[in-house]
Design a protein around this motif. Structure first.
Motif, short mmCIF file in Angstrom:
data_model
loop_
_atom_site.label_atom_id
_atom_site.label_comp_id
_atom_site.label_asym_id
_atom_site.label_seq_id
_atom_site.Cartn_x
_atom_site.Cartn_y
_atom_site.Cartn_z
N MET A 121 -34.10 23.41 40.94
CA MET A 121 -34.39 22.87 39.59
C MET A 121 -33.70 21.52 39.42
O MET A 121 -32.54 21.35 39.78
CB MET A 121 -33.89 23.85 38.52
N THR A 122 -34.43 20.53 38.89
CA THR A 122 -33.90 19.18 38.70
C THR A 122 -32.88 19.16 37.57
O THR A 122 -33.11 19.70 36.49
CB THR A 122 -35.03 18.20 38.38
N THR A 123 -31.72 18.55 37.85
CA THR A 123 -30.67 18.45 36.84
C THR A 123 -30.98 17.30 35.89
O THR A 123 -31.19 16.17 36.34
CB THR A 123 -29.31 18.20 37.51
N PRO A 124 -31.03 17.54 34.58
CA PRO A 124 -31.32 16.45 33.64
C PRO A 124 -30.19 15.43 33.61
O PRO A 124 -29.02 15.78 33.76
CB PRO A 124 -31.46 17.16 32.29
N GLY A 125 -30.57 14.16 33.44
CA GLY A 125 -29.56 13.10 33.36
C GLY A 125 -28.93 13.00 31.99
O GLY A 125 -27.82 12.47 31.84
N ILE A 126 -29.64 13.49 30.96
CA ILE A 126 -29.15 13.44 29.58
C ILE A 126 -29.33 14.81 28.96
O ILE A 126 -30.41 15.40 29.03
CB ILE A 126 -29.91 12.39 28.75
N VAL A 127 -28.27 15.33 28.36
CA VAL A 127 -28.33 16.63 27.68
C VAL A 127 -27.72 16.47 26.29
O VAL A 127 -26.59 16.00 26.14
CB VAL A 127 -27.55 17.72 28.46
N VAL A 128 -28.49 16.85 25.27
CA VAL A 128 -28.02 16.83 23.88
C VAL A 128 -28.19 18.23 23.33
O VAL A 128 -29.30 18.75 23.29
CB VAL A 128 -28.80 15.80 23.04
N GLU A 129 -27.09 18.85 22.91
CA GLU A 129 -27.12 20.22 22.44
C GLU A 129 -26.46 20.35 21.06
O GLU A 129 -25.27 20.09 20.91
CB GLU A 129 -26.38 21.14 23.43
N GLY A 130 -27.26 20.72 20.09
CA GLY A 130 -26.75 21.01 18.74
C GLY A 130 -25.90 19.92 18.14
O GLY A 130 -24.86 20.20 17.54
N VAL A 131 -26.34 18.68 18.26
CA VAL A 131 -25.53 17.54 17.80
C VAL A 131 -25.72 17.30 16.30
O VAL A 131 -26.85 17.13 15.82
CB VAL A 131 -25.86 16.27 18.61
N TRP A 132 -24.61 17.27 15.60
CA TRP A 132 -24.54 16.88 14.19
C TRP A 132 -23.57 15.72 14.09
O TRP A 132 -22.56 15.67 14.80
CB TRP A 132 -24.01 18.03 13.34
N LYS A 133 -23.87 14.77 13.21
CA LYS A 133 -22.95 13.65 12.99
C LYS A 133 -22.85 13.39 11.50
O LYS A 133 -23.87 13.19 10.82
CB LYS A 133 -23.42 12.39 13.71
N LYS A 134 -21.60 13.36 11.00
CA LYS A 134 -21.34 13.21 9.57
C LYS A 134 -20.66 11.87 9.30
O LYS A 134 -19.78 11.44 10.05
CB LYS A 134 -20.45 14.37 9.10
N PHE A 135 -21.06 11.20 8.23
CA PHE A 135 -20.41 9.97 7.77
C PHE A 135 -20.03 10.13 6.30
O PHE A 135 -20.50 11.06 5.61
CB PHE A 135 -21.33 8.76 7.91
N ARG A 136 -19.22 9.20 5.84
CA ARG A 136 -18.80 9.19 4.42
C ARG A 136 -19.22 7.88 3.79
O ARG A 136 -18.94 6.79 4.30
CB ARG A 136 -17.27 9.35 4.32
N ARG A 137 -19.94 7.96 2.70
CA ARG A 137 -20.33 6.76 1.96
C ARG A 137 -19.09 6.16 1.28
O ARG A 137 -18.23 6.87 0.80
CB ARG A 137 -21.37 7.09 0.89
N GLY A 138 -19.04 4.86 1.24
CA GLY A 138 -17.92 4.22 0.54
C GLY A 138 -17.33 3.09 1.36
O GLY A 138 -17.86 2.68 2.39
N GLU A 139 -16.19 2.58 0.92
CA GLU A 139 -15.58 1.42 1.54
C GLU A 139 -14.86 1.80 2.82
O GLU A 139 -14.35 2.91 2.98
CB GLU A 139 -14.58 0.77 0.59
N LEU A 140 -14.81 0.86 3.75
CA LEU A 140 -13.99 0.99 4.95
C LEU A 140 -12.66 0.31 4.69
O LEU A 140 -12.60 -0.88 4.41
CB LEU A 140 -14.69 0.33 6.15
N HIS A 141 -11.56 1.05 4.76
CA HIS A 141 -10.24 0.51 4.48
C HIS A 141 -9.61 0.03 5.79
O HIS A 141 -9.20 0.84 6.62
CB HIS A 141 -9.36 1.57 3.81
N ASP A 142 -9.55 -1.28 6.00
CA ASP A 142 -9.05 -1.81 7.25
C ASP A 142 -7.71 -2.53 7.08
O ASP A 142 -7.29 -3.30 7.92
CB ASP A 142 -10.07 -2.74 7.90
N SER A 143 -7.02 -2.30 5.97
CA SER A 143 -5.69 -2.87 5.80
C SER A 143 -4.85 -1.88 5.00
O SER A 143 -5.37 -1.05 4.26
CB SER A 143 -5.76 -4.20 5.05
N LEU A 144 -3.50 -1.98 5.18
CA LEU A 144 -2.60 -1.09 4.43
C LEU A 144 -2.73 -1.31 2.93
O LEU A 144 -2.62 -0.37 2.14
CB LEU A 144 -1.15 -1.32 4.88
N ARG A 145 -2.98 -2.55 2.53
CA ARG A 145 -3.10 -2.86 1.10
C ARG A 145 -4.25 -2.07 0.47
O ARG A 145 -4.17 -1.62 -0.67
CB ARG A 145 -3.33 -4.36 0.91
N ASP A 146 -5.35 -1.87 1.24
CA ASP A 146 -6.47 -1.08 0.73
C ASP A 146 -6.26 0.40 0.95
O ASP A 146 -6.64 1.23 0.12
CB ASP A 146 -7.77 -1.51 1.44
#
Length: 420
Positions: free
Chosen positions: A1-26
């Motif tokens: 049986m040929t081995t697949p080069g790419i396998v994706v299984e049950g992938v979920w990806k979550k993000f959060r709406r809003g600002e990205l805080h890239d400094s301590l002040r924020d």
């Protein structure tokens, strides 16, 4: 049986709406606000989300084996680029796993990894090193990369002096020539000018033919149809269609078309009704050849058939959304049938470039000078022609003289015809 080069299984990806805080002040005030916020705001709902979170990918599953090309299509924001960035490990899935075997050639934002102060030559070696290649292997491919990019005269110039098109050319050339085991492509077949787009498409075809597993994201549906052995359609992070390229693309075009809903146009009354449209010819139809469709409908009793044309036909490019052809039965001396059911055979010579086309049907009312009803649609894939290339078929007549004799050769036939 040929081995697949790419396998994706049950992938979920979550993000959060809003600002990205890239400094301590924020960040510090944001953390303080979160700490004193109401606990109920952070309780996960039935979908496993809290606050402003959302799922960008939802339970994605597929494999791609050697020689397979998976096309990924969908509207903007459907999750296509997020999926490729997850495959490339730029992003980590919230749940599930992505596995890519071997070295991945990644054509995502092709010039994003360039160092602006380094020359084109130096960036070639930098990108190769990032892919895990040895300097001697990069050097062996260097001349091919530069020749393909077409910017040899500027290869010793810092890339910050490059135009966006030059950046795209070099970025594509690097990723497409450094011997990847798997290829991930995101919209880069639209980079550069038209000549380079065709060149890039040809290179991807070569790589697909060599057996490299490929995942390609693109809005260029005819490219997807030509390259892909299988297509998935994403909608709000979910796979809603999975199958043959023509079937999935047709479903997508239907769902996004402004003429999706059939029946009477709002505010209008139609004395004729179009009920079913069948494509009777095998597809893909070679460009320049004829396709036969069958239209089923009915006409209401008491209709003044002299004012109604139920054979208003439009052919629309799925790639651009532009109507490339439109006609009505009256143009071919075909009138409205008498009251009752009818079946019409329609033959169209597809003198268009390869791609996916939507055939739309409408009822036109001459008295009101407008279309009053939309009928069903059909989708036709037009393939490559053996006798011409370009956007249209011009049915050439070629006359050659040799001494006292001449020979005339004609093209692929007469113009489109409509039969009732």
């Amino acid at each position: 049986m040929t081995t697949p080069g790419i396998v994706v299984e049950g992938v979920w990806k979550k993000f959060r709406r809003g600002e990205l805080h890239d400094s301590l002040r924020d960040l510090i005030p944001a953390l303080a606000r979160r700490a004193i916020g109401r606990p109920s705001a952070r309780v996960a709902d039935a979908n496993g989300l809290t606050g402003r979170e959302f799922w960008a990918l939802r339970d994605i599953n597929f494999t791609v084996g050697p020689g397979e090309v998976l096309g990924v299509i969908g509207a903007n924001g459907a999750g296509k680029s997020t999926l490729l960035k997850t495959l490339n490990r730029i992003l980590q899935p919230t749940h599930g796993r992505c596995m890519v075997r071997g070295r991945a050639g990644v054509l995502i934002e092709v010039s994003a990894g360039f160092h602006p102060d380094l020359t084109g030559r130096q960036n070639v070696f930098l990108q190769g090193a990032i892919m895990g290649m040895k300097a001697r292997d990069i050097a062996r491919k260097f001349d091919q990369i530069v020749e393909f990019s077409g910017i040899a005269d500027f290869i010793e110039t810092p890339v910050k002096r490059y135009s966006s098109g030059m950046n795209a050319r070099l970025g594509f050339s690097i990723a497409a020539h450094l011997d990847p085991d798997v290829l991930l492509i995101d919209e880069v077949l639209a980079v550069g000018d038209l000549a380079f787009q065709d060149k890039a498409f040809g290179r991807v075809q070569e790589m697909a033919a060599s057996g490299i597993p490929i995942v390609i994201v693109s809005h260029q549906l005819e490219r997807i149809a030509t390259l892909s052995t299988r297509v998935i359609l994403l909608e709000k992070g979910r796979v809603v269609e999975d199958g043959k390229a023509q079937d999935v693309i047709a479903s997508y075009v239907t769902a996004t078309s402004s003429t999706r809903a059939g029946g009477t146009i709002v505010g209008q009354h139609s004395p004729a009704h179009l009920e079913r449209l069948d494509v009777c010819s095998p597809t893909p139809v070679p460009s320049g050849e004829k396709v036969r469709i069958r239209l089923h409908g009915r006409v209401d009793p008491g209709t003044d058939t002299s004012t109604v044309d139920p054979f208003h036909i439009k052919v629309r490019s799925a790639q651009t959304g532009r109507v490339v052809f439109s006609t009505m039965g009256v143009n071919y001396d075909v009138g409205c049938p008498p009251a009752g059911p009818f079946v019409a055979e329609i033959e169209l010579q597809m003198n268009v470039s390869p791609g996916i086309y939507t055939i739309e049907t409408l009822v036109h009312d001459f008295g009101r000078k407008k279309d009053v009803a939309r009928g069903p649609m059909a989708h036709v894939q037009v393939g490559i022609s053996r006798v011409f290339s370009g956007p249209i078929q011009l049915n050439p007549v070629i006359t050659v003289g040799t001494g006292d004799a001449t020979h005339t050769a004609t093209g692929a036939g007469a113009a489109s015809a409509l039969a009732g």
